[in-house]
Design an enzyme around this catalytic site. Structure first.
Site, PDB file in Angstrom:
ATOM      1  N   ASN A 153      -8.066   1.432  -8.378  1.00  0.00           N
ATOM      2  CA  ASN A 153      -7.681   0.149  -8.982  1.00  0.00           C
ATOM      3  C   ASN A 153      -8.577  -0.241 -10.149  1.00  0.00           C
ATOM      4  OD1 ASN A 153      -5.309  -0.500  -7.693  1.00  0.00           O
ATOM      5  ND2 ASN A 153      -6.335  -1.474  -5.966  1.00  0.00           N
TER       6      ASN A 153
ATOM      7  N   SER B 172      -6.894  -4.265  -1.639  1.00  0.00           N
ATOM      8  CA  SER B 172      -6.964  -3.525  -2.897  1.00  0.00           C
ATOM      9  C   SER B 172      -8.269  -3.793  -3.627  1.00  0.00           C
ATOM     10  CB  SER B 172      -5.851  -3.978  -3.842  1.00  0.00           C
ATOM     11  OG  SER B 172      -4.613  -3.912  -3.239  1.00  0.00           O
TER      12      SER B 172
ATOM     13  N   HIS C 113      -7.384   2.242   2.261  1.00  0.00           N
ATOM     14  CA  HIS C 113      -6.550   1.748   1.160  1.00  0.00           C
ATOM     15  C   HIS C 113      -5.436   2.736   0.831  1.00  0.00           C
ATOM     16  CE1 HIS C 113      -6.169   0.508  -3.300  1.00  0.00           C
ATOM     17  NE2 HIS C 113      -5.381  -0.233  -2.556  1.00  0.00           N
TER      18      HIS C 113
ATOM     19  N   GLU D  67      -7.791   5.860   0.089  1.00  0.00           N
ATOM     20  CA  GLU D  67      -9.213   5.664  -0.217  1.00  0.00           C
ATOM     21  C   GLU D  67      -9.869   5.090   1.045  1.00  0.00           C
ATOM     22  OE1 GLU D  67      -9.677   4.511  -4.945  1.00  0.00           O
ATOM     23  OE2 GLU D  67      -9.008   2.934  -3.597  1.00  0.00           O
TER      24      GLU D  67
HETATM   25  N1  CAA Z   1      10.994   6.392   1.456  1.00  0.00           N
HETATM   26  C1  CAA Z   1      11.286   7.695   1.530  1.00  0.00           C
HETATM   27  N2  CAA Z   1      11.677   8.429   0.473  1.00  0.00           N
HETATM   28  C2  CAA Z   1      11.793   7.807  -0.705  1.00  0.00           C
HETATM   29  C3  CAA Z   1      11.504   6.438  -0.862  1.00  0.00           C
HETATM   30  C4  CAA Z   1      11.076   5.731   0.287  1.00  0.00           C
HETATM   31  N3  CAA Z   1      10.765   4.436   0.243  1.00  0.00           N
HETATM   32  N4  CAA Z   1      11.691   6.093  -2.158  1.00  0.00           N
HETATM   33  C5  CAA Z   1      12.080   7.198  -2.804  1.00  0.00           C
HETATM   34  N5  CAA Z   1      12.155   8.224  -1.927  1.00  0.00           N
HETATM   35  C6  CAA Z   1      12.515   9.597  -2.232  1.00  0.00           C
HETATM   36  C7  CAA Z   1      13.765   9.639  -3.069  1.00  0.00           C
HETATM   37  O1  CAA Z   1      14.908   9.676  -2.238  1.00  0.00           O
HETATM   38  C8  CAA Z   1      13.584  10.906  -3.883  1.00  0.00           C
HETATM   39  O2  CAA Z   1      14.004  12.000  -3.086  1.00  0.00           O
HETATM   40  P1  CAA Z   1      14.767  13.239  -3.781  1.00  0.00           P
HETATM   41  O3  CAA Z   1      13.758  13.838  -4.734  1.00  0.00           O
HETATM   42  O4  CAA Z   1      15.086  14.124  -2.629  1.00  0.00           O
HETATM   43  O5  CAA Z   1      15.955  12.651  -4.477  1.00  0.00           O
HETATM   44  C9  CAA Z   1      12.056  11.045  -4.029  1.00  0.00           C
HETATM   45  O6  CAA Z   1      11.486  10.158  -3.036  1.00  0.00           O
HETATM   46  C10 CAA Z   1      11.563  10.652  -5.401  1.00  0.00           C
HETATM   47  O7  CAA Z   1      12.058   9.370  -5.715  1.00  0.00           O
HETATM   48  P2  CAA Z   1      12.789   9.025  -7.070  1.00  0.00           P
HETATM   49  O8  CAA Z   1      13.516  10.224  -7.596  1.00  0.00           O
HETATM   50  O9  CAA Z   1      13.576   7.789  -6.829  1.00  0.00           O
HETATM   51  O10 CAA Z   1      11.634   8.601  -8.066  1.00  0.00           O
HETATM   52  P3  CAA Z   1      10.388   9.347  -8.730  1.00  0.00           P
HETATM   53  O11 CAA Z   1      10.593  10.793  -8.913  1.00  0.00           O
HETATM   54  O12 CAA Z   1      10.019   8.511  -9.883  1.00  0.00           O
HETATM   55  O13 CAA Z   1       9.233   9.205  -7.632  1.00  0.00           O
HETATM   56  C11 CAA Z   1       7.368   7.743  -7.213  1.00  0.00           C
HETATM   57  C12 CAA Z   1       8.886   7.955  -7.145  1.00  0.00           C
HETATM   58  C13 CAA Z   1       6.671   8.749  -6.252  1.00  0.00           C
HETATM   59  C14 CAA Z   1       7.076   6.343  -6.754  1.00  0.00           C
HETATM   60  C15 CAA Z   1       6.859   8.018  -8.675  1.00  0.00           C
HETATM   61  O14 CAA Z   1       7.618   7.302  -9.598  1.00  0.00           O
HETATM   62  C16 CAA Z   1       5.405   7.645  -8.835  1.00  0.00           C
HETATM   63  O15 CAA Z   1       4.519   8.392  -8.471  1.00  0.00           O
HETATM   64  N6  CAA Z   1       5.140   6.447  -9.438  1.00  0.00           N
HETATM   65  C17 CAA Z   1       3.788   5.927  -9.542  1.00  0.00           C
HETATM   66  C18 CAA Z   1       3.496   5.116  -8.302  1.00  0.00           C
HETATM   67  C19 CAA Z   1       2.070   4.637  -8.249  1.00  0.00           C
HETATM   68  O16 CAA Z   1       1.292   4.816  -9.161  1.00  0.00           O
HETATM   69  N7  CAA Z   1       1.703   3.974  -7.122  1.00  0.00           N
HETATM   70  C20 CAA Z   1       0.394   3.394  -6.946  1.00  0.00           C
HETATM   71  C21 CAA Z   1       0.382   1.969  -7.425  1.00  0.00           C
HETATM   72  S1  CAA Z   1      -1.204   1.241  -7.335  1.00  0.00           S
HETATM   73  C22 CAA Z   1      -1.411   0.884  -5.728  1.00  0.00           C
HETATM   74  O17 CAA Z   1      -0.564   1.040  -4.888  1.00  0.00           O
HETATM   75  C23 CAA Z   1      -2.749   0.341  -5.339  1.00  0.00           C
HETATM   76  C24 CAA Z   1      -2.848  -1.113  -5.227  1.00  0.00           C
HETATM   77  O18 CAA Z   1      -3.771  -1.540  -4.513  1.00  0.00           O
HETATM   78  C25 CAA Z   1      -1.997  -2.079  -5.941  1.00  0.00           C
HETATM   79  P1  NAD Z   2       3.113  -8.627   0.869  1.00  0.00           P
HETATM   80  O1  NAD Z   2       3.043 -10.019   0.404  1.00  0.00           O
HETATM   81  O2  NAD Z   2       4.319  -7.807   0.585  1.00  0.00           O
HETATM   82  O3  NAD Z   2       2.903  -8.606   2.452  1.00  0.00           O
HETATM   83  C1  NAD Z   2       1.918  -9.328   3.126  1.00  0.00           C
HETATM   84  C2  NAD Z   2       2.478  -9.724   4.479  1.00  0.00           C
HETATM   85  O4  NAD Z   2       1.428 -10.297   5.268  1.00  0.00           O
HETATM   86  C3  NAD Z   2       3.593 -10.787   4.369  1.00  0.00           C
HETATM   87  O5  NAD Z   2       4.761 -10.300   5.006  1.00  0.00           O
HETATM   88  C4  NAD Z   2       3.017 -11.991   5.114  1.00  0.00           C
HETATM   89  O6  NAD Z   2       3.972 -12.725   5.820  1.00  0.00           O
HETATM   90  C5  NAD Z   2       2.027 -11.310   6.055  1.00  0.00           C
HETATM   91  N1  NAD Z   2       0.988 -12.186   6.585  1.00  0.00           N
HETATM   92  C6  NAD Z   2       0.327 -13.168   5.937  1.00  0.00           C
HETATM   93  N2  NAD Z   2      -0.534 -13.755   6.794  1.00  0.00           N
HETATM   94  C7  NAD Z   2      -0.411 -13.131   7.980  1.00  0.00           C
HETATM   95  C8  NAD Z   2      -1.027 -13.293   9.242  1.00  0.00           C
HETATM   96  N3  NAD Z   2      -1.932 -14.223   9.440  1.00  0.00           N
HETATM   97  N4  NAD Z   2      -0.648 -12.481  10.255  1.00  0.00           N
HETATM   98  C9  NAD Z   2       0.287 -11.542  10.068  1.00  0.00           C
HETATM   99  N5  NAD Z   2       0.907 -11.340   8.868  1.00  0.00           N
HETATM  100  C10 NAD Z   2       0.553 -12.131   7.851  1.00  0.00           C
HETATM  101  O7  NAD Z   2       1.807  -7.908   0.329  1.00  0.00           O
HETATM  102  P2  NAD Z   2       1.514  -6.348   0.127  1.00  0.00           P
HETATM  103  O8  NAD Z   2       1.838  -5.984  -1.253  1.00  0.00           O
HETATM  104  O9  NAD Z   2       2.068  -5.574   1.273  1.00  0.00           O
HETATM  105  O10 NAD Z   2      -0.076  -6.358   0.229  1.00  0.00           O
HETATM  106  C11 NAD Z   2      -0.749  -6.391   1.469  1.00  0.00           C
HETATM  107  C12 NAD Z   2      -2.173  -5.916   1.270  1.00  0.00           C
HETATM  108  O11 NAD Z   2      -2.157  -4.581   0.771  1.00  0.00           O
HETATM  109  C13 NAD Z   2      -2.972  -6.722   0.255  1.00  0.00           C
HETATM  110  O12 NAD Z   2      -4.297  -6.749   0.674  1.00  0.00           O
HETATM  111  C14 NAD Z   2      -2.806  -5.909  -1.032  1.00  0.00           C
HETATM  112  O13 NAD Z   2      -3.845  -6.123  -1.952  1.00  0.00           O
HETATM  113  C15 NAD Z   2      -2.848  -4.508  -0.478  1.00  0.00           C
HETATM  114  N6  NAD Z   2      -2.191  -3.473  -1.304  1.00  0.00           N
HETATM  115  C16 NAD Z   2      -1.040  -3.762  -1.993  1.00  0.00           C
HETATM  116  C17 NAD Z   2      -0.432  -2.760  -2.734  1.00  0.00           C
HETATM  117  C18 NAD Z   2       0.851  -2.981  -3.508  1.00  0.00           C
HETATM  118  O14 NAD Z   2       1.166  -2.183  -4.399  1.00  0.00           O
HETATM  119  N7  NAD Z   2       1.637  -3.996  -3.206  1.00  0.00           N
HETATM  120  C19 NAD Z   2      -0.995  -1.463  -2.753  1.00  0.00           C
HETATM  121  C20 NAD Z   2      -2.155  -1.211  -2.000  1.00  0.00           C
HETATM  122  C21 NAD Z   2      -2.753  -2.235  -1.285  1.00  0.00           C
END
Ligand code: CAA
Ligand code: NAD
Length: 578
Positions: free
Chosen positions: A194, A120, A143, A155
């Site tokens: 991010n 990330s 990503h 990304e």
């Molecule tokens: N697998 C398959 N289908 C799934 C599922 C899964 N894991 N989870 C939910 N669904 C389905 C549900 O069954 C539902 O289907 P129906 O419409 O047919 O009922 C549909 O997907 C929508 O789900 P929900 O109604 O439960 O929820 P929602 O309308 O709120 O949608 C969401 C869910 C798409 C996650 C929405 O809430 C959303 O866009 N949230 C923002 C998420 C976001 O911003 N993510 C990025 C985070 S940042 C990141 O990831 C980067 C990083 O590096 C940290």
């Molecule tokens: P997580 O902790 O859920 O999963 C990481 C997994 O990696 C764990 O199951 C751990 O056991 C495994 N692991 C650690 N060392 C390992 C090794 N040497 N060999 C094999 N497996 C190993 O973390 P996550 O949230 O899935 O994040 C994973 C990556 O994705 C990170 O780089 C994170 O920044 C990125 N990411 C996370 C998100 C999010 O929303 N959680 C979104 C986008 C990107």
């Protein structure tokens, strides 16, 4: 013919979702993690998710056929990457662990294989330096967003060594998964999405830390005023507050300005990581079980959305000015990576560049030096390019609604109009009241033309109809013609003597088809069933049908449903089998 093969390293939150996507797309997937039980849990989650995908009519094969393509490898990176064309690493966000994994993958993967990281925030260039020099051009950021199965964006991040051929290959993989790629030209900490999200998290956090809002207020504004699918704190809970802290810390270490805000840091210290812990900013029924908390809509009036979003806009302006991505790609990345209804630059144009600059100056005056307005925003403000209201900001607009309305009135009265009162913009139909005559003016978004009427009563009824979220039609009192969508004037006899009516709530399905909605034009991508429904009121409505196409039959009764889950901005009408 042998199946194309990929490896996914790490089977946690992201890894299992990424493995699922490749398996759906027909790849043999080698999934590895350090413990058997983690792999078992991952396969169970993949199965559950596949069932949901199947239920939604988006999977042609049986769940078991897709699952059978995923092969678990316990603590065996070397075994997993044997014979693969692509490796996607999704292990913990720790540069040392990632470097070790990359060195091992480099040793065992075929020489032509691309090695991608789902990091990330960590530098792609530094990760690439863990592999042999001749592999470095094949190391790239890929990503995904959480949850990978639902989020449309990937990304693709170029490091210092990444070559164009690798970028092209990863763009192709992304498209084969049914996702939309955005290429990030520079390996900046946090890439596009991010960085923008981090600014929003920070502003939300400081608004709470300084006692100006509660997490619920912030979330109500984000969801109900701006139309985000989740509030800022709700999304932190959903993603994992630990992940957010790791990412923020990694970005800060690499020079992303800003101090650490205590409200989020405290949750990390208390290990209240959100959904995964059963508690974060909100409480959940059990660890790992997500249910939406109740966030009252009334709270959305208690905070100015510009104060909350200006820092995110500022970051987007910096990314554009620095050449990290194009204006369109920045907005596209945020719309598809976070499911925002509008990108940050589009939002800025709507809020007004001058208003955003003012909000940033307020943040700066409170000591947040990193939030000084970006030179690009200042330049736009200086040139009078203030967004929609002046016809140009980050984007150009044909003519702003306010200007069009004002000009029409000025022509009518032959004198300047000072100010128009905006009645409602939330439903997507801006309606303005001319203070002098009381006339209501609105832009017909379908025809893209200005309509106005002195018959206040009728237009208020129309707006009320929208607010109540009902489907309305009009009937001409003279010729009896009915119009859906409603028409303020009867197109046949040109009279405004029309009556506003609500449609019946049940109709008869005539025919239907499945269409694929492309992400660039619509934030909810994928296959949708679209049907023609004959209403008893005498017209046919083209609408979404919320059902498995296989369950549909001509002549079956379908019932109108109005979806307001995402707030007023997103009223959706669809039909379900009755
Ligand atoms: N697998 C398959 N289908 C799934 C599922 C899964 N894991 N989870 C939910 N669904 C389905 C549900 O069954 C539902 O289907 P129906 O419409 O047919 O009922 C549909 O997907 C929508 O789900 P929900 O109604 O439960 O929820 P929602 O309308 O709120 O949608 C969401 C869910 C798409 C996650 C929405 O809430 C959303 O866009 N949230 C923002 C998420 C976001 O911003 N993510 C990025 C985070 S940042 C990141 O990831 C980067 C990083 O590096 C940290
Ligand atoms: P997580 O902790 O859920 O999963 C990481 C997994 O990696 C764990 O199951 C751990 O056991 C495994 N692991 C650690 N060392 C390992 C090794 N040497 N060999 C094999 N497996 C190993 O973390 P996550 O949230 O899935 O994040 C994973 C990556 O994705 C990170 O780089 C994170 O920044 C990125 N990411 C996370 C998100 C999010 O929303 N959680 C979104 C986008 C990107």
């Amino acid at each position: 013919m042998t199946m194309p093969r990929v490896a996914v390293i790490g089977a946690g939150t992201m890894g299992h979702g990424i493995a699922e996507l490749f398996a759906i797309a027909g790849y043999e997937v080698h999934l590895t993690d350090i413990l058997q039980e983690i792999l078992d849990k991952a396969l169970k989650s993949i199965e559950e998710s596949l069932k949901k995908v199947k239920e939604r009519g988006l999977l042609k094969e049986d769940v078991s056929a897709v699952l059978s393509r995923i092969k678990p490898f316990v603590n065996d990176v070397c075994g997993a990457v044997g014979g693969v064309e692509l490796v996607v690493e999704a292990v913990v966000e720790d540069i040392e662990v990632k470097k070790r994994v990359f060195a091992e993958a480099d040793r065992c993967a075929p020489p032509e294989a691309v090695l991608a990281t789902n990091t990330s925030s960590l530098p792609i260039t530094e990760i690439a330096e863990a592999v042999r020099p001749d592999r470095r051009p094949k190391v790239v950021g890929m990503h995904f967003f959480n949850p990978p199965v639902l989020m449309p964006l990937v990304e693709i991040v170029k490091g210092k060594y990444t070559n164009d051929e690798t970028v092209k290959k990863v763009v192709d993989y992304t498209k084969k998964l049914g996702k939309e790629p955005v290429v990030v030209n520079k390996d900046v900490p946090g890439f596009i999405v991010n960085r923008i999200l981090a600014r929003l998290n920070d502003s939300a956090c400081w608004l709470v830390a300084r006692g100006l809002a509660t997490p619920e207020t912030v979330d109500a504004v984000a969801m109900y005023k701006v139309g985000l699918p989740m509030g800022v704190f709700l999304l932190l809970d959903f993603v994992g507050i630990d992940v957010a802290c790791f990412v923020a810390e990694a970005m800060r270490k690499r020079g992303f300005g800003g101090g650490s805000c205590p409200v989020i840091a405290e949750k990390c210290q208390q290990k209240k990581y959100g959904v995964k812990a059963g508690e974060g900013f909100y409480k959940y029924p059990a660890p790992g079980k997500f249910t939406r908390p109740n966030i009252p809509k009334e709270l959305s009036d208690k905070l100015d959305p510009v104060a909350l979003f200006a820092p995110a806009v500022n970051e987007a302006a910096y990314l554009l000015r620095d050449g990290v991505a194009t204006r369109e790609d920045i907005d596209k990345a945020v719309k598809l990576g976070l499911n925002w209804p509008k990108g940050p630059l589009e939002l800025a144009d709507e809020m007004g560049i001058d208003t955003v600059v003012k909000a940033l100056e307020e943040w700066t005056s409170m000591g947040f030096k990193e939030l000084a307005p970006d030179p690009l925003l200042l330049q736009l403000a200086k040139e009078g390019k203030l967004g929609r209201k002046t016809g140009e900001g980050f984007y150009k607009y044909a003519k702003s609604v306010v200007i069009a309305v004002t000009e029409t009135l000025e022509k009518l009265y032959g004198e300047p109009i000072k100010q128009l009162e905006s009645l409602i913009t939330a439903t997507g139909v801006p309606v303005y009241r001319d203070p002098r005559s009381g006339a209501l003016l609105w832009v017909d978004v379908r025809e893209m033309r200005l309509r106005f009427t002195l018959s206040v009563n009728k237009l208020e009824k129309f707006v009320e109809g929208l607010q109540r979220g009902r489907l309305m039609y009009t009937q001409c009192r003279r010729c009896g013609a009915k119009y859906f969508p409603p028409q303020v004037d009867c197109p046949r006899c040109k009279t405004s003597d029309v009556e506003w009516r609500e449609t019946s709530t049940e109709g008869e399905l005539i025919t239907w088809t499945v269409i694929n909605v492309k992400p660039a034009s619509f934030s909810h991508h994928g296959d949708y069933v679209v049907g023609i429904v004959k209403m008893p009121d005498g017209f046919n409505v083209t609408a979404w049908i919320d059902a498995d196409p296989k369950a549909l039959k001509p002549g079956m009764k379908v019932r109108l449903v109005v979806d307001r889950r995402l707030g007023e901005n997103y009223i959706t009408y669809w039909f379900k089998p009755a």
